[in-house]
Design a protein around this motif. Structure first.
Motif, short mmCIF file in Angstrom:
data_model
loop_
_atom_site.label_atom_id
_atom_site.label_comp_id
_atom_site.label_asym_id
_atom_site.label_seq_id
_atom_site.Cartn_x
_atom_site.Cartn_y
_atom_site.Cartn_z
N PHE A 191 42.25 50.95 40.23
CA PHE A 191 42.64 49.59 40.59
C PHE A 191 43.83 49.13 39.76
CE2 PHE A 191 38.34 49.93 42.06
CZ PHE A 191 38.33 49.17 43.22
N PRO A 192 44.87 48.60 40.39
CA PRO A 192 45.98 48.04 39.61
C PRO A 192 45.48 47.00 38.63
CG PRO A 192 46.58 48.21 41.93
CD PRO A 192 45.11 48.50 41.84
N GLY A 193 45.92 47.13 37.38
CA GLY A 193 45.49 46.18 36.36
C GLY A 193 44.32 46.64 35.53
N GLU A 194 43.70 47.77 35.88
CA GLU A 194 42.57 48.26 35.10
C GLU A 194 43.05 48.90 33.80
OE1 GLU A 194 40.78 51.18 37.63
OE2 GLU A 194 42.30 52.70 37.18
N ASP A 195 42.18 48.98 32.82
CA ASP A 195 42.45 49.63 31.55
C ASP A 195 41.74 50.98 31.57
OD1 ASP A 195 42.67 50.51 28.93
OD2 ASP A 195 42.22 48.57 28.04
N SER A 196 42.49 52.07 31.41
CA SER A 196 41.90 53.40 31.49
C SER A 196 40.82 53.61 30.44
CB SER A 196 42.98 54.47 31.37
OG SER A 196 43.64 54.36 30.11
N LYS A 197 40.91 52.88 29.31
CA LYS A 197 39.89 53.03 28.27
C LYS A 197 38.53 52.53 28.75
CE LYS A 197 43.20 52.55 24.46
NZ LYS A 197 43.59 51.73 23.28
N THR A 198 38.55 51.67 29.74
CA THR A 198 37.30 51.14 30.28
C THR A 198 36.41 52.27 30.79
OG1 THR A 198 38.34 49.06 30.92
CG2 THR A 198 36.30 49.64 32.04
#
Length: 285
Positions: A191-198
């Motif tokens: 999803f655009p805007g997501e943080d990959s660390k999530t």
């Protein structure tokens, strides 16, 4: 705002005919592997999506002919199930509803629990269903649910416009495990805007709930026709939206023609990110 084409919607759902599966069963009993077929009958108790009409999920392209929610009466639904079971003697049913009509939980599944208890029914539900509602459904044969969990992270769920939290999704998994209801769910990435660390954090969470129903795995989000991602891509973080690559491999047509009939699309994230599927999958293992 409706994002799909404008058409006249069928308002009186009770006026629809009961589906006829004669052709299917004629073929299913004639094939050489007929003894290995375990059929389930599709039935419909509602159309549209009451949640999507208020908060259209960014990736959802269902109900392109009309999001407005309308449902069959309790009496019509139970009569349809009775008719289909009497004709085909199949105890497994799959509701084609995009989302369950909430009043049916009390009006249908509570009232007719004894009659439906011996069936096995699958329904799509919303993941904030309460434990009491899940028990009512299970006692009336709804022992398979597809709740559209999609993520266990609050920020990503907000990007989806899901209207639930990660903890609510985990609570549903816990409740279904205790009740004995099977849960079909997966994880969406990209999803655009997501943080990959999530996703690293979610992989740790999944490691702590291995006693609950596992996801089928992570999947990169797809841009479907009629979804907000397809209708307003730049507003939601996508550019260069184009028909999915498979269409060009199957049909020898210019892209303009493929755009006319394609349902599945792909695009580039404006933020330059990509779905961390491989690393997330490894973390889940």
């Amino acid at each position: 705002k409706r994002l799909g084409p404008t058409v006249a919607l069928r308002a009186d759902m009770d006026a629809l005919p009961v589906p006829d599966f004669s052709d299917y069963f004629a073929h299913a009993t004639a094939v050489s592997f007929a003894d290995r077929i375990v059929p389930a009958i599709a039935f419909e108790s509602s159309r549209g999506c009451w949640w999507g009409a208020k908060h259209h999920r960014t990736f959802c392209g269902l109900n392109g002919d009309g999001m407005g929610f309308r449902a069959k009466s309790t009496e019509r639904v139970i009569e349809e199930i009775r008719t289909l079971h009497a004709k085909w003697d199949v105890p497994r049913f799959i509701a084609t509803d995009t989302i369950i009509h909430m009043p049916h939980i009390a009006d249908l599944f509570s009232r007719y629990a004894d009659e439906l208890a011996d069936f096995r029914i699958l329904y799509e539900i919303k993941s904030n269903a309460s434990e009491a509602q899940l028990r009512t459904l299970a006692e009336a044969g709804v022992t398979y649910v597809q709740p559209g969990i999609e993520s266990l992270d609050d920020d990503i769920l907000r990007l989806m416009r899901k209207g639930v939290t990660g903890m609510q999704n985990i609570c549903l998994l816990r409740n279904c495990n205790e009740i004995g209801t099977r849960v079909f769910w997966n994880m969406l990435c990209g999803f655009p805007g997501e943080d990959s660390k999530t996703y690293d954090e979610m992989a740790k969470v999944i490691g702590l709930i291995q006693h609950l129903e596992p996801p089928h795995g992570p999947s990169k989000i797809r841009i479907d026709r009629f979804s907000p991602f397809h209708v307003t891509p730049r507003e939601l973080g996508f550019e260069n939206v184009r028909p999915a690559r498979a269409y060009g491999l199957i049909y020898d047509l210019p892209e303009e023609a493929l755009r006319e009939f394609a349902y599945f699309f792909e695009g580039d994230r404006i933020d330059g990110g990509d779905a961390p599927i491989a690393s997330f999958w490894d973390g889940m293992k």
